[in-house]
Write a protein that holds these residues in place. Structure first.
Motif, PDB file in Angstrom:
ATOM      1  N   ASP A  29      -4.318  11.831   8.499  1.00 48.38           N
ATOM      2  CA  ASP A  29      -3.561  11.653   7.270  1.00 48.38           C
ATOM      3  C   ASP A  29      -4.482  10.989   6.241  1.00 48.38           C
ATOM      4  O   ASP A  29      -4.913   9.853   6.439  1.00 48.38           O
ATOM      5  N   PRO A  30      -4.806  11.675   5.129  1.00 51.66           N
ATOM      6  CA  PRO A  30      -5.742  11.086   4.160  1.00 51.66           C
ATOM      7  C   PRO A  30      -5.173   9.913   3.384  1.00 51.66           C
ATOM      8  O   PRO A  30      -5.919   9.172   2.741  1.00 51.66           O
ATOM      9  N   GLY A  31      -3.880   9.708   3.449  1.00 47.73           N
ATOM     10  CA  GLY A  31      -3.280   8.561   2.785  1.00 47.73           C
ATOM     11  C   GLY A  31      -3.341   8.653   1.267  1.00 47.73           C
ATOM     12  O   GLY A  31      -3.683   9.688   0.695  1.00 47.73           O
ATOM     13  N   SER A  32      -3.029   7.552   0.614  1.00 48.69           N
ATOM     14  CA  SER A  32      -2.973   7.535  -0.853  1.00 48.69           C
ATOM     15  C   SER A  32      -4.092   6.706  -1.475  1.00 48.69           C
ATOM     16  O   SER A  32      -4.245   6.689  -2.687  1.00 48.69           O
ATOM     17  N   GLY A  33      -4.867   5.999  -0.667  1.00 53.25           N
ATOM     18  CA  GLY A  33      -5.957   5.180  -1.188  1.00 53.25           C
ATOM     19  C   GLY A  33      -7.264   5.944  -1.201  1.00 53.25           C
ATOM     20  O   GLY A  33      -7.288   7.180  -1.104  1.00 53.25           O
ATOM     21  N   PRO A  34      -8.384   5.251  -1.304  1.00 50.96           N
ATOM     22  CA  PRO A  34      -9.678   5.931  -1.217  1.00 50.96           C
ATOM     23  C   PRO A  34      -9.875   6.544   0.167  1.00 50.96           C
ATOM     24  O   PRO A  34      -9.298   6.077   1.154  1.00 50.96           O
ATOM     25  N   ARG A  35     -10.707   7.587   0.212  1.00 50.74           N
ATOM     26  CA  ARG A  35     -11.061   8.213   1.487  1.00 50.74           C
ATOM     27  C   ARG A  35     -12.573   8.076   1.670  1.00 50.74           C
ATOM     28  O   ARG A  35     -13.338   8.386   0.753  1.00 50.74           O
ATOM     29  N   VAL A  36     -12.999   7.630   2.818  1.00 48.19           N
ATOM     30  CA  VAL A  36     -14.423   7.449   3.110  1.00 48.19           C
ATOM     31  C   VAL A  36     -14.799   8.334   4.291  1.00 48.19           C
ATOM     32  O   VAL A  36     -14.109   8.349   5.320  1.00 48.19           O
ATOM     33  N   PHE A  37     -15.886   9.071   4.124  1.00 43.02           N
ATOM     34  CA  PHE A  37     -16.493   9.770   5.254  1.00 43.02           C
ATOM     35  C   PHE A  37     -17.862   9.161   5.485  1.00 43.02           C
ATOM     36  O   PHE A  37     -18.736   9.206   4.617  1.00 43.02           O
ATOM     37  N   LYS A  38     -18.044   8.556   6.641  1.00 48.91           N
ATOM     38  CA  LYS A  38     -19.314   7.933   6.998  1.00 48.91           C
ATOM     39  C   LYS A  38     -20.051   8.800   8.020  1.00 48.91           C
ATOM     40  O   LYS A  38     -19.519   9.101   9.086  1.00 48.91           O
TER      41      LYS A  38
END
Length: 327
Positions: A291-300
């Protein structure tokens, strides 16, 4: 493809130009997605030994999947750019999985430059809104340009801001972006004028050798996607605790990230987050289980051997197909 040099009788060597010609960025992204959808589990990739040597590091990266096995030998030499040489160099040996017989060698540096942005682009394919247009790139080297090219394949990017310690390098990359029809500007990292670009960005790509955070995480707006690919050591990071703590965080594999990704290891060590903060790995993201949610998304990303193997196999199969067409 005629003209490809050989190391010995029958064993082809695919040089950098050949690899890039055989596997465009979009094809690399699709090959990675197809492998993950086909059951490749990033968590089973063997850990890579990292050996410190006087000039830098040696990395041994083995993997196996489907019809192939392979190993990339990579070197990281921090002083090389001052000598006019790449900081990261590599060679990849591709093997038949059933017999473990070598079938090809190829330029591992070109492979790294191709597959790293492709992995980021696959994450962006799943995390970013379809109308993402503005991109901020930290760094001005091959990975920075590779990310511009790969992310444009996934989203309608038309504005790029380049931020780098090397003001000349940032300006040259911005000029290259402009030559490709993008609205582009550059800032030296010492100029805080780029803060507004980060605040407004849909996409942020961190492609640097930094060992400490590049920007205040509070600048990143909800819904923006940040990919961080520059570090693979537990004490080095490009992202600060604030951003990581408020973001949905996706990694290639938990096993690799919790060992190598300083962006995560440091805030876990300091008690800002726990390992449970990770929302999923890349296979789970591709399968729609994050679930990507509603805040920032980070891919590390720390870079993993399975990615090299998948793209190397795609290059080899394209090469054999074209060679057959010419015969």
């Amino acid at each position: 493809m005629n003209g490809v040099p050989h190391l010995d009788d029958g064993l082809p060597y695919l040089d950098g130009d050949t690899v890039r010609g055989l596997v465009p960025p979009g094809r690399a992204v699709q090959a990675l997605e197809d492998a993950l959808r086909g059951g490749l589990d990033p968590e089973t990739t063997p850990p890579r030994p990292v050996v410190d040597v006087p000039a830098g590091q040696l990395l041994l990266m083995p993997a196996f999947w489907g019809a192939y096995a392979g190993v990339k030998i990579a070197t990281v030499a921090p002083d090389n750019p001052a000598r006019g040489l790449p900081r990261i160099q590599a060679v990849h040996l591709l093997l038949d999985a059933a017999t473990l017989s070598p079938v090809a060698t190829m330029d591992g540096t070109a492979l790294t430059t191709l597959r790293t942005p492709a992995v980021s682009a696959l994450a962006v394919r799943r995390l970013a809104p379809p109308d993402a247009r503005s991109l901020v790139v930290f760094g001005s080297g091959p990975q920075a340009w590779g990310h511009v090219a790969a992310l444009r394949e996934e989203r309608p990017v038309d504005r790029v801001t380049v931020v780098a310690r090397d003001a000349g390098g940032a300006a040259r990359l911005a000029e290259r972006c402009a030559a490709e029809g993008l609205t582009a500007r550059s800032h030296p990292a010492s100029d805080p004028a780029w803060h507004r670009a980060v605040e407004e960005a849909d996409l942020i790509a961190c492609c640097t050798t930094a060992r400490t955070p590049l920007f205040p995480g509070r600048l990143v707006r909800d819904g923006a996607v940040v990919v961080a690919v520059g570090s693979h050591e537990p004490g080095a990071r490009e992202l600060d605790d604030d951003l990581v703590a408020r973001a949905v965080v996706v990694v290639e594999a938990r096993s690799a990230a919790l060992t190598e990704a300083g962006d995560l290891v440091v805030p876990i060590r300091d008690g800002r987050i726990t390992a449970d903060h990770l929302a999923g790995n890349l296979a789970e993201l591709v399968a729609g289980r994050v679930d990507p949610g509603s805040g920032p998304r980070v891919f590390k990303s720390v870079g993993m051997a399975w990615q090299d193997l998948v793209v190397a196999a795609a290059a080899y199969e394209a090469w054999t197909s074209r060679r057959g067409d010419l015969q």
